[in-house]
Design an enzyme around this catalytic site. Structure first.
Site: not given
Ligand code: 4NP
Length: 156
Positions: A13, A16, A18-20, A128
């Site tokens: 994702c 790294n 939240c989703r992955s 997201d």
């Molecule tokens: P992820 O979510 O891609 O599912 O881990 C996010 C985590 C952090 C950010 C964006 C999405 N960020 O912009 O810091």
């Protein structure tokens, strides 16, 4: 215990956190219940959260389903991943576009969208949840769990 020979899976994702990590955890949970062993990891497109544990909201939703992801640590996708894994699953179309744009000349991994595994959801993205509330993380858990069930079913 069934061994998915030579299968190794990387979930990707943006951050790294939240989703992955949730996709990794859901897959490991379903695979373990099914008696399937495979090498599994997750990574992020960006490097902002490298070394950090999953977002507390991601940890909380996983714990509600009796999966502890507090020990995971974020890392960034590297060139080695394209040959080190047989399958790389992107959480959304942006992640997929970047993964394909950055891929080295030599790569062996099959790179695709996670929700392509789920009938009726081909081409769709795992939304997201980072900027939303806890309910978004519940949706994420449900989506990655459904994909995990289909993936384990294919690999058994
Ligand atoms: P992820 O979510 O891609 O599912 O881990 C996010 C985590 C952090 C950010 C964006 C999405 N960020 O912009 O810091």
């Amino acid at each position: 215990m069934a061994m998915a020979q030579h299968v190794s899976i990387l979930f990707v994702c943006l951050g790294n956190i939240c989703r992955s990590p949730l996709a990794e955890a859901a897959f490991c949970d379903v695979a373990e219940r099914a008696g399937l062993r495979a090498r599994v990891d997750s990574a992020g497109i960006g490097n902002w959260h490298v070394g950090k544990p999953p977002d507390p909201r991601a940890q909380a939703v996983a714990l509600r389903y009796n999966v502890d992801i507090s020990g995971l640590r974020a890392r960034q996708v590297s060139h080695r991943d394209y040959t080190g894994f047989t399958h790389i699953f992107a959480m959304d179309q942006d992640n997929l576009d970047v993964l394909l744009a950055r891929c080295p000349d030599k790569m062996s991994a099959e790179v695709s969208l996670l929700l392509d595994l789920v009938p009726g959801r081909t081409g769709q993205s795992v939304a997201d949840p980072y900027y939303g509330g806890a309910d978004g993380f519940e949706t994420t858990w449900n989506e990655v769990s459904e994909a995990a069930r289909h993936l384990v079913g294919r690999l058994l």
